[in-house]
Design a protein around this motif. Structure first.
Motif, PDB file in Angstrom:
ATOM      1  N   VAL A 109      -5.174   4.210  -5.546  1.00 33.17           N
ATOM      2  CA  VAL A 109      -5.550   5.128  -4.473  1.00 33.17           C
ATOM      3  C   VAL A 109      -5.732   4.357  -3.168  1.00 33.17           C
ATOM      4  CG1 VAL A 109      -7.370   6.675  -3.624  1.00 33.17           C
ATOM      5  CG2 VAL A 109      -6.620   6.811  -6.013  1.00 33.17           C
ATOM      6  N   ASN A 110      -5.122   4.878  -2.112  1.00 33.60           N
ATOM      7  CA  ASN A 110      -5.322   4.356  -0.773  1.00 33.60           C
ATOM      8  C   ASN A 110      -6.658   4.895  -0.262  1.00 33.60           C
ATOM      9  OD1 ASN A 110      -5.302   4.431   2.210  1.00 33.60           O
ATOM     10  ND2 ASN A 110      -3.206   3.675   2.045  1.00 33.60           N
ATOM     11  N   HIS A 111      -7.563   3.994   0.104  1.00 34.97           N
ATOM     12  CA  HIS A 111      -8.912   4.377   0.510  1.00 34.97           C
ATOM     13  C   HIS A 111      -8.912   5.352   1.686  1.00 34.97           C
ATOM     14  CE1 HIS A 111     -13.255   3.767   1.079  1.00 34.97           C
ATOM     15  NE2 HIS A 111     -13.016   3.643   2.364  1.00 34.97           N
ATOM     16  N   LEU A 112      -8.001   5.159   2.639  1.00 31.95           N
ATOM     17  CA  LEU A 112      -7.950   6.021   3.819  1.00 31.95           C
ATOM     18  C   LEU A 112      -7.467   7.417   3.452  1.00 31.95           C
ATOM     19  CD1 LEU A 112      -6.447   3.463   6.368  1.00 31.95           C
ATOM     20  CD2 LEU A 112      -8.841   3.920   5.835  1.00 31.95           C
ATOM     21  N   GLN A 113      -6.448   7.498   2.599  1.00 31.06           N
ATOM     22  CA  GLN A 113      -5.970   8.801   2.142  1.00 31.06           C
ATOM     23  C   GLN A 113      -7.067   9.535   1.373  1.00 31.06           C
ATOM     24  OE1 GLN A 113      -2.439   7.830  -0.110  1.00 31.06           O
ATOM     25  NE2 GLN A 113      -1.108   8.051   1.676  1.00 31.06           N
ATOM     26  N   ALA A 114      -7.845   8.788   0.620  1.00 26.46           N
ATOM     27  CA  ALA A 114      -8.925   9.394  -0.162  1.00 26.46           C
ATOM     28  C   ALA A 114      -9.956  10.054   0.739  1.00 26.46           C
ATOM     29  CB  ALA A 114      -9.587   8.343  -1.050  1.00 26.46           C
ATOM     30  N   HIS A 115     -10.282   9.413   1.870  1.00 21.83           N
ATOM     31  CA  HIS A 115     -11.219  10.031   2.810  1.00 21.83           C
ATOM     32  C   HIS A 115     -10.686  11.382   3.300  1.00 21.83           C
ATOM     33  CE1 HIS A 115     -14.688   7.538   3.528  1.00 21.83           C
ATOM     34  NE2 HIS A 115     -13.951   6.435   3.665  1.00 21.83           N
ATOM     35  N   LEU A 322      -0.825  14.807 -11.303  1.00 21.29           N
ATOM     36  CA  LEU A 322       0.042  15.980 -11.464  1.00 21.29           C
ATOM     37  C   LEU A 322       1.511  15.607 -11.286  1.00 21.29           C
ATOM     38  CD1 LEU A 322      -2.008  18.702  -9.516  1.00 21.29           C
ATOM     39  CD2 LEU A 322      -1.876  18.354 -11.992  1.00 21.29           C
ATOM     40  N   ASP A 323       1.769  14.599 -10.455  1.00 27.96           N
ATOM     41  CA  ASP A 323       3.143  14.137 -10.225  1.00 27.96           C
ATOM     42  C   ASP A 323       3.469  12.885 -11.035  1.00 27.96           C
ATOM     43  OD1 ASP A 323       3.755  16.183  -8.488  1.00 27.96           O
ATOM     44  OD2 ASP A 323       3.282  15.053  -6.677  1.00 27.96           O
ATOM     45  N   ARG A 324       2.570  12.527 -11.945  1.00 28.34           N
ATOM     46  CA  ARG A 324       2.775  11.371 -12.829  1.00 28.34           C
ATOM     47  C   ARG A 324       2.990  10.078 -12.047  1.00 28.34           C
ATOM     48  NH1 ARG A 324       0.938  13.491 -17.321  1.00 28.34           N
ATOM     49  NH2 ARG A 324       2.088  12.009 -18.628  1.00 28.34           N
ATOM     50  N   LEU A 325       2.248   9.926 -10.961  1.00 26.50           N
ATOM     51  CA  LEU A 325       2.366   8.735 -10.117  1.00 26.50           C
ATOM     52  C   LEU A 325       1.384   7.671 -10.602  1.00 26.50           C
ATOM     53  CD1 LEU A 325       2.702  10.405  -6.587  1.00 26.50           C
ATOM     54  CD2 LEU A 325       4.519   9.455  -8.034  1.00 26.50           C
ATOM     55  N   PHE A 326       1.773   7.012 -11.674  1.00 22.55           N
ATOM     56  CA  PHE A 326       0.906   6.003 -12.270  1.00 22.55           C
ATOM     57  C   PHE A 326       1.235   4.615 -11.715  1.00 22.55           C
ATOM     58  CE2 PHE A 326       1.328   9.133 -15.960  1.00 22.55           C
ATOM     59  CZ  PHE A 326       0.234   9.867 -15.525  1.00 22.55           C
ATOM     60  N   CYS A 327       0.299   3.701 -11.947  1.00 25.33           N
ATOM     61  CA  CYS A 327       0.429   2.362 -11.388  1.00 25.33           C
ATOM     62  C   CYS A 327       0.502   1.336 -12.520  1.00 25.33           C
ATOM     63  CB  CYS A 327      -0.766   2.179 -10.486  1.00 25.33           C
ATOM     64  SG  CYS A 327      -1.652   0.727 -10.499  1.00 25.33           S
ATOM     65  N   PRO A 328       1.313   0.291 -12.331  1.00 22.19           N
ATOM     66  CA  PRO A 328       1.465  -0.734 -13.376  1.00 22.19           C
ATOM     67  C   PRO A 328       0.204  -1.577 -13.532  1.00 22.19           C
ATOM     68  CG  PRO A 328       2.609  -1.414 -11.387  1.00 22.19           C
ATOM     69  CD  PRO A 328       2.157   0.008 -11.152  1.00 22.19           C
ATOM     70  N   MET A 329       0.062  -2.172 -14.698  1.00 20.32           N
ATOM     71  CA  MET A 329      -1.115  -2.981 -14.983  1.00 20.32           C
ATOM     72  C   MET A 329      -1.177  -4.273 -14.178  1.00 20.32           C
ATOM     73  SD  MET A 329      -3.468  -1.868 -16.989  1.00 20.32           S
ATOM     74  CE  MET A 329      -3.693  -0.302 -17.831  1.00 20.32           C
ATOM     75  N   ASP A 330      -0.037  -4.681 -13.607  1.00 24.16           N
ATOM     76  CA  ASP A 330      -0.062  -5.917 -12.832  1.00 24.16           C
ATOM     77  C   ASP A 330      -0.326  -5.677 -11.343  1.00 24.16           C
ATOM     78  OD1 ASP A 330       2.289  -4.723 -12.135  1.00 24.16           O
ATOM     79  OD2 ASP A 330       3.578  -6.448 -12.591  1.00 24.16           O
ATOM     80  N   ALA A 331      -0.737  -4.451 -10.985  1.00 26.69           N
ATOM     81  CA  ALA A 331      -1.037  -4.131  -9.587  1.00 26.69           C
ATOM     82  C   ALA A 331      -2.216  -4.963  -9.100  1.00 26.69           C
ATOM     83  CB  ALA A 331      -1.352  -2.648  -9.442  1.00 26.69           C
ATOM     84  N   VAL A 332      -2.101  -5.474  -7.881  1.00 24.27           N
ATOM     85  CA  VAL A 332      -3.183  -6.264  -7.285  1.00 24.27           C
ATOM     86  C   VAL A 332      -3.717  -5.544  -6.057  1.00 24.27           C
ATOM     87  CG1 VAL A 332      -2.328  -8.462  -8.127  1.00 24.27           C
ATOM     88  CG2 VAL A 332      -1.538  -7.605  -5.926  1.00 24.27           C
ATOM     89  N   PRO A 333      -4.974  -5.723  -5.727  1.00 23.57           N
ATOM     90  CA  PRO A 333      -5.530  -5.041  -4.544  1.00 23.57           C
ATOM     91  C   PRO A 333      -5.002  -5.639  -3.255  1.00 23.57           C
ATOM     92  CG  PRO A 333      -7.157  -6.519  -5.492  1.00 23.57           C
ATOM     93  CD  PRO A 333      -5.996  -6.513  -6.435  1.00 23.57           C
TER      94      PRO A 333
END
Length: 339
Positions: A109-115, A322-333
């Motif tokens: 999740v993008n923090h800014l989009q979440a706001h 809902l759009d199945r937009l999942f993230c891989p386990m190797d994602a880094v912040p």
């Protein structure tokens, strides 16, 4: 089948976890960090250590308050950025471990989009007070001042932003030189309610387009204090309320001037505000005033959703699920990122 999302937020100094089921919030737990008050700002290393201490009890409490079992979770949504790298690493690493143990997907999740999407959090199934697409969102906080055109939950465009300081940063820095402590924004707001907003005049920037600038205001404020203190050593103490009221009025005027222009240029009258500064009473009053004067349909977030919280992360995760937009386990912040 119900979709149940655990949201985890750790971008700065608040550790938060929330559970949302089918768009409805079941819990939202936040643990703050008072340790930073002594330093007049967030100390990154101390923040990450506090997140390590807080994250397990906060997540446990969020699941408990939601009245669910971990096995009912559909996915884990976590803040990937922007934010403090050490703090983000704690939330990201914990999310990976929990997701692996439960065999469920992760959602970045993008923090800014979440706001922005905090406006779509439902507290009960019949809650339908959300802005209609497209809408404009003024995102104002200690680190951001942006006007965002929102076409859908995953299509947002920044059409105006600060070229230097953010509005919340201006509040905090001006409060600091007055000796009001940290965070200064809420103190400025409280004192402003007791003062005269026309007592002092501070410079307003003349920036083309829809961009903001608050460095000139900050400088003007500092010069005013310098000159007045040379005449009267007790000037700040004797004029705190009026200084805060005048500062707040100037910041709000700057914000609303460009937001009016954005509404005129886009023809959009669905207008929302988000971020920590959206709790400011002067800004909220200005939104209500513009709703009456310009026919805007305005959306003000509940105070619980103005500051960093995991409910906004969870609702963003819900829509991405809902759009199945999942993230891989190797994602880094990442510490920096655009909308």
């Amino acid at each position: 089948m119900s979709i149940t999302i655990l949201g985890i937020e750790s971008s700065c100094d608040d550790t938060s976890a929330a559970v949302i089921r089918d768009g409805v919030m079941l819990s939202n737990v936040i643990a703050g960090q008072a340790v930073h008050e002594a330093y007049g700002g967030v100390v990154p290393e101390l923040a990450s250590r506090a997140h390590q201490q807080n994250i397990i009890p906060v997540v446990t409490e969020a699941i408990k308050r939601a009245g669910i079992d971990r096995s009912e979770l559909s996915a884990i949504a976590f803040t990937r950025g922007p934010g403090l790298m050490g703090s983000l690493l704690v939330g990201t690493s914990f999310s990976k471990g929990l997701a692996l143990s439960l065999h469920i997907p992760m959602i970045e999740v993008n923090h800014l989009q979440a706001h922005v999407l905090a406006h779509f959090i439902k507290e009960h199934p019949e809650d339908d007070h959300q802005p209609a697409f497209p809408f404009l969102c003024l995102l104002v906080s200690g680190g951001n001042s942006q006007i965002i055109k929102v076409d859908s939950y995953n299509k947002m465009e920044v059409i105006g932003q600060t070229i230097d300081d953010a509005a919340g940063e201006a509040f905090d820095k001006c409060a600091k030189v007055m000796g009001l402590g940290y965070p200064g924004g809420p103190v400025v707001n409280r004192l402003a309610n007791e003062g005269n907003p026309k007592a002092f005049k501070f410079s307003k920037p003349h920036i083309p387009g829809l961009n903001y600038s608050f460095s000139g205001l900050k400088t003007s404020f500092l010069y005013t204090l310098r000159d007045k203190l040379a005449e009267n050593a007790d000037f700040i103490e004797e004029n705190k309320a009026d200084l805060c009221a005048s500062l707040q009025a100037t910041v709000v005027d700057i914000l609303m001037d460009k937001l009016r222009k954005a509404s005129q240029e886009t023809g959009i009258k669905e207008i929302a505000v988000a971020g920590g500064v959206s709790a400011n009473s002067g800004l909220r009053d200005a939104f209500e005033d513009h709703a009456r004067r310009y026919g805007w349909n305005v959306f003000l977030p509940q105070f619980a959703f103005t500051t960093d919280n995991a409910a906004m992360v969870a609702i963003t995760g819900y829509y991405k699920y809902l759009d199945r937009l999942f993230c891989p386990m190797d994602a880094v912040p990442f510490s920096r990122v655009e909308i």
